[in-house]
Write an enzyme that holds these catalytic residues in place. Structure first.
Site, short mmCIF file in Angstrom:
data_model
loop_
_atom_site.label_atom_id
_atom_site.label_comp_id
_atom_site.label_asym_id
_atom_site.label_seq_id
_atom_site.Cartn_x
_atom_site.Cartn_y
_atom_site.Cartn_z
N THR A 136 0.82 -1.20 0.12
CA THR A 136 0.09 0.00 -0.14
C THR A 136 0.67 1.12 0.23
O THR A 136 2.00 1.12 0.45
CB THR A 136 -0.89 -0.01 1.00
OG1 THR A 136 -1.35 1.32 1.50
CG2 THR A 136 -0.18 -0.47 2.39
N ASP A 137 0.30 2.36 -0.49
CA ASP A 137 0.77 3.57 -0.49
C ASP A 137 0.94 3.99 0.93
O ASP A 137 1.83 5.10 1.47
CB ASP A 137 0.23 4.80 -1.34
CG ASP A 137 -1.28 4.72 -1.01
OD1 ASP A 137 -1.91 4.17 -0.02
OD2 ASP A 137 -1.70 5.95 -1.53
N GLU A 138 0.24 3.55 1.91
CA GLU A 138 0.15 4.08 3.31
C GLU A 138 1.71 3.95 4.11
O GLU A 138 1.86 4.54 4.98
CB GLU A 138 -0.91 3.51 4.05
CG GLU A 138 -2.27 3.66 3.40
CD GLU A 138 -3.28 3.32 4.02
OE1 GLU A 138 -3.26 3.26 5.41
OE2 GLU A 138 -4.50 3.05 3.62
N TYR A 163 -1.56 -0.67 11.21
CA TYR A 163 -1.69 -1.09 9.56
C TYR A 163 -0.68 -1.12 8.81
O TYR A 163 0.14 -1.98 8.21
CB TYR A 163 -3.05 -0.75 9.17
CG TYR A 163 -3.30 -1.12 7.55
CD1 TYR A 163 -3.09 -2.49 7.13
CD2 TYR A 163 -3.06 -0.18 6.66
CE1 TYR A 163 -3.26 -3.02 5.82
CE2 TYR A 163 -3.11 -0.46 5.17
CZ TYR A 163 -3.06 -1.69 4.98
OH TYR A 163 -3.31 -1.96 3.37
N LYS A 167 2.46 -3.33 7.18
CA LYS A 167 2.63 -3.71 5.94
C LYS A 167 4.04 -3.25 5.44
O LYS A 167 4.74 -3.71 4.64
CB LYS A 167 1.81 -2.81 5.02
CG LYS A 167 0.04 -3.38 5.06
CD LYS A 167 0.07 -4.63 4.24
CE LYS A 167 0.18 -4.56 2.93
NZ LYS A 167 -0.22 -5.95 2.42
P1 NAD Z 1 -9.67 -7.72 2.47
O1 NAD Z 1 -9.39 -7.34 3.87
O2 NAD Z 1 -10.65 -7.32 1.54
O3 NAD Z 1 -9.04 -9.18 2.05
C1 NAD Z 1 -7.96 -10.03 2.77
C2 NAD Z 1 -8.07 -11.26 2.59
O4 NAD Z 1 -7.03 -12.04 3.13
C3 NAD Z 1 -9.40 -11.72 3.14
O5 NAD Z 1 -9.97 -12.84 2.05
C4 NAD Z 1 -9.02 -12.65 4.19
O6 NAD Z 1 -9.72 -13.88 4.77
C5 NAD Z 1 -7.50 -13.05 3.92
N1 NAD Z 1 -6.54 -13.33 5.07
C6 NAD Z 1 -6.30 -12.62 6.21
N2 NAD Z 1 -5.56 -13.21 6.98
C7 NAD Z 1 -5.19 -14.22 6.50
C8 NAD Z 1 -4.42 -15.32 6.83
N3 NAD Z 1 -3.84 -15.31 7.97
N4 NAD Z 1 -4.22 -16.26 5.86
C9 NAD Z 1 -5.12 -16.40 4.99
N5 NAD Z 1 -5.94 -15.47 4.26
C10 NAD Z 1 -5.84 -14.41 5.22
O7 NAD Z 1 -8.23 -6.84 1.79
P2 NAD Z 1 -8.13 -6.12 0.41
O8 NAD Z 1 -8.40 -4.46 0.34
O9 NAD Z 1 -8.47 -6.94 -0.53
O10 NAD Z 1 -6.47 -6.01 0.24
C11 NAD Z 1 -5.61 -6.98 -0.37
C12 NAD Z 1 -4.17 -6.47 -0.22
O11 NAD Z 1 -3.85 -5.46 -0.90
C13 NAD Z 1 -3.59 -6.47 1.31
O12 NAD Z 1 -2.16 -6.91 1.35
C14 NAD Z 1 -3.53 -4.70 1.46
O13 NAD Z 1 -2.72 -4.38 2.41
C15 NAD Z 1 -3.20 -4.44 -0.03
N6 NAD Z 1 -3.64 -3.08 -0.27
C16 NAD Z 1 -5.33 -2.74 -0.35
C17 NAD Z 1 -5.52 -1.60 -0.72
C18 NAD Z 1 -7.20 -1.24 -0.57
O14 NAD Z 1 -7.55 -0.03 -0.92
N7 NAD Z 1 -8.04 -2.24 -0.14
C19 NAD Z 1 -4.72 -0.71 -1.36
C20 NAD Z 1 -3.21 -1.15 -1.51
C21 NAD Z 1 -3.10 -2.30 -0.87
P1 TYD Z 2 -10.66 3.71 4.55
O1 TYD Z 2 -11.66 3.35 3.38
O2 TYD Z 2 -10.62 3.08 5.76
O3 TYD Z 2 -9.23 3.45 3.96
P2 TYD Z 2 -7.74 4.09 4.47
O4 TYD Z 2 -7.90 4.21 5.76
O5 TYD Z 2 -6.66 2.81 4.39
O6 TYD Z 2 -7.29 5.12 3.70
O7 TYD Z 2 -10.75 5.39 4.67
C1 TYD Z 2 -10.83 6.31 3.76
C2 TYD Z 2 -10.80 7.78 4.16
O8 TYD Z 2 -11.91 7.84 4.77
C3 TYD Z 2 -9.88 7.82 5.35
O9 TYD Z 2 -9.50 9.19 5.63
C4 TYD Z 2 -10.95 7.87 6.58
C5 TYD Z 2 -12.15 8.07 6.04
N1 TYD Z 2 -13.06 7.67 6.60
C6 TYD Z 2 -14.41 8.45 7.05
O10 TYD Z 2 -14.34 9.51 7.06
N2 TYD Z 2 -15.59 7.72 7.63
C7 TYD Z 2 -15.59 6.35 7.53
O11 TYD Z 2 -16.51 5.90 7.99
C8 TYD Z 2 -14.44 5.56 7.25
C9 TYD Z 2 -14.63 4.01 7.14
C10 TYD Z 2 -13.44 6.21 6.74
#
Ligand code: NAD
Ligand code: TYD
Length: 359
Positions: A136-138, A163, A167
Site C-alpha cells: 500500500t501507499d500508506e 496497519y 505492511k
Molecule cells: P481484504 O481485507 O478485503 O482481504 C484480505 C483477505 O485476506 C481476506 O480474504 C482474508 O480472509 C484473507 N486473510 C487474512 N488473514 C489471512 C491469513 N492469516 N491467512 C490467509 N488468508 C488471510 O483486503 P483487500 O482490500 O483486498 O487488500 C488486499 C491486499 O492489498 C492487502 O495486502 C492490502 O494491504 C493491499 N492493499 C489494499 C488496498 C485497498 O485499498 N484495499 C490498497 C493497496 C494495497
Molecule cells: P478507508 O476506506 O478506511 O481507507 P484508508 O484508511 O486505508 O485510507 O478510509 C478512507 C478515508 O475515509 C480515510 O481518510 C478515513 C475516512 N473515513 C471516514 O471519514 N469515515 C468512515 O466511516 C471511514 C470508514 C473512513
C-alpha cells in the site's frame, strides 16, 4: 500451464484479481487460492469461478508453515501473488497484534516456503518463478496539503498506523529476501482501491450502503483528508503487468492520479446515487446530504496520500484507465445488482457459504 498461488483471494482485491486473470488468460493458467476466510474473506465473491477445472480453493492460514509448505510441495507453483493481510486501519488501531501476526509473520512464511521450493542447490532459482508482494501507499506516511508533493518509490518509508507499520515491515522483509538471497520478487505499493466486492467497513461501500438506507454518513475529522482512488480492475491489471514486464527486485507505485477529499467522495456518491436511482424508487428520498455527520477524527489520521505512478508508466506502460466518474458508476451499478451480496455481508450470512459449499 503456469500455476498461480494467490493468497487472500477471497478478499476484495484478491477476488477481483482472480476474475481479471480468468477473463484475460482463460484456461491457459491455473489458480490456487489460499485464504483462511477471516471476516473479510467471502467465497461468494468467487461463485462464478468455483466450478472451473483450473481453479482450486484451499482454506489455510498463511501463518501455518506446514500447510503452506505442503501446498508448495504438492504443486509446481510458478507465480505467487500475495494479497492476504489484515487491511483495515481502524481495526488495526483497536487490535494491532493480529496485524503483526498476519501481515509480518504470514509474509515471512510465504517468503520462506517459496524460497525453499524454488531455490536450487547453488543458490540460483528455478526458471521463471516470481513472487509479487501486494502493498500500500500508506507505508510512505502522510503528505502535506501541497498538490505538488507525491509519493515516489524512493520516498522514505514512514508509516503511522499499526496497519501501515505492519505492511511496511512486510515490504522490508521482501526487500531483505531480494537483497540477501536474490529472491525473485517485486513489491507494489498501491493507492486506495474501490469497486465490486469491497467490504462495507471501507469508506466508499460504507457510504453507498448507508445512504441507500438513510443512515448517517460518518465523516472523520474535517472531512478534508485526501486519498488517491483507483478502480480495482486497474490495480489487478497493474499487478499482472508488473509480474510479467517488471524488472525483478523492483518496487512499483500504482496510483490513480485521482486525489479527492473524503467529503468530495461522499458528495459525488450522493449525487451519483440520485442520478442512477429510477424515479419512484423509495430510496431516492433517503439519499441526502443531511445524512452527512462529522464524527471524532481517527487517531493518527494520515492527511494526504498521492502517488506518482511515473515509474510503472515509463517502464511497463501501465496507466489508470478508469476515470473516477465512470468507476463510481460501475461500482454503484454493481451494488444495485448485488443487493443480496450486501445483505449477506451485513447480516454475517456470507460466513455460512463456505460451510454449505464445501461440506
Ligand atoms: P481484504 O481485507 O478485503 O482481504 C484480505 C483477505 O485476506 C481476506 O480474504 C482474508 O480472509 C484473507 N486473510 C487474512 N488473514 C489471512 C491469513 N492469516 N491467512 C490467509 N488468508 C488471510 O483486503 P483487500 O482490500 O483486498 O487488500 C488486499 C491486499 O492489498 C492487502 O495486502 C492490502 O494491504 C493491499 N492493499 C489494499 C488496498 C485497498 O485499498 N484495499 C490498497 C493497496 C494495497
Ligand atoms: P478507508 O476506506 O478506511 O481507507 P484508508 O484508511 O486505508 O485510507 O478510509 C478512507 C478515508 O475515509 C480515510 O481518510 C478515513 C475516512 N473515513 C471516514 O471519514 N469515515 C468512515 O466511516 C471511514 C470508514 C473512513
Amino acid at each position: 500451464m503456469r500455476t498461480y498461488l494467490v493468497t487472500g483471494g477471497a478478499g476484495f482485491i484478491g477476488s477481483n484479481y482472480i476474475h481479471y486473470m480468468f477473463k484475460k488468460y482463460g484456461d491457459e493458467i491455473r489458480i490456487i487460492n489460499v485464504d483462511v476466510l477471516t471476516y473479510a474473506g467471502n467465497l461468494e465473491n468467487l461463485k462464478e469461478v468455483e466450478d472451473r477445472k483450473n481453479y482450486t480453493f484451499i482454506k489455510a492460514d498463511i501463518c501455518d508453515k506446514d500447510a503452506i509448505a505442503k501446498i508448495f510441495a504438492e504443486n509446481d507453483i510458478d507465480r505467487v501473488v500475495h494479497f492476504a493481510a489484515e487491511s483495515h486501519v481502524d481495526r488495526s488501531i483497536r487490535n494491532p497484534e493480529v496485524f503483526v501476526n498476519t501481515n509480518v509473520m504470514g509474509t515471512a512464511v510465504m517468503l520462506n516456503c517459496a524460497k525453499a521450493a524454488w531455490e536450487n542447490e547453488d543458490g540460483t532459482y528455478k526458471e521463471d518463478k516470481k513472487f509479487l508482494h501486494v502493498s500500500t501507499d500508506e507505508v510512505y506516511g502522510s503528505l502535506p496539503d501541497d498538490e505538488t508533493a507525491f509519493f515516489y518509490e524512493t520516498s522514505p518509508i514512514d508509516p503511522h498506523s499499526p496497519y501501515s507499520a505492519s505492511k511496511a515491515s512486510s515490504d522490508m522483509l521482501v526487500k531483505a529476501y531480494i537483497d540477501t538471497y536474490k529472491f525473485p520478487a517485486n513489491i507494489t505499493n498501491c493507492s486506495n482501491n474501490y469497486g465490486p466486492y469491497q467490504f462495507p467497513e471501507k469508506l466508499i461501500p460504507l457510504i453507498i450502503n448507508n445512504a441507500l438506507q438513510g443512515k448517517k454518513l460518518p465523516v472523520y475529522g474535517d472531512g478534508k483528508n485526501v486519498r488517491d482512488w483507483l478502480y480495482v480492475e486497474d490495480h489487478a491489471k497493474a499487478i499482472d503487468m508488473v509480474q510479467e514486464k517488471g524488472k525483478l527486485g523492483e518496487r512499483y507505485n500504482i496510483g490513480g492520479h485521482n486525489e479527492k477529499q473524503n467529503i468530495e467522495i461522499i458528495e459525488i456518491i450522493l449525487d451519483t446515487l440520485q442520478e442512477m436511482l429510477p424515479e419512484g424508487d423509495s430510496r431516492k428520498e433517503l439519499v441526502s446530504r443531511d445524512l452527512i455527520t462529522y464524527v471524532e477524527d481517527r487517531k493518527g489520521h494520515d492527511r494526504r496520500y498521492a502517488i506518482a505512478p511515473d515509474k510503472i508508466k515509463e517502464e511497463i506502460g501501465w496507466y489508470p484507465e478508469t476515470m473516477f466518474k465512470d468507476g463510481i458508476k460501475l461500482t454503484i451499478k454493481w451494488f444495485f445488482e448485488n443487493e443480496d451480496w450486501m445483505k449477506n455481508v451485513t447480516s454475517g450470512d456470507y460466513q455460512k457459504y463456505y460451510a454449505e459449499m464445501y461440506k
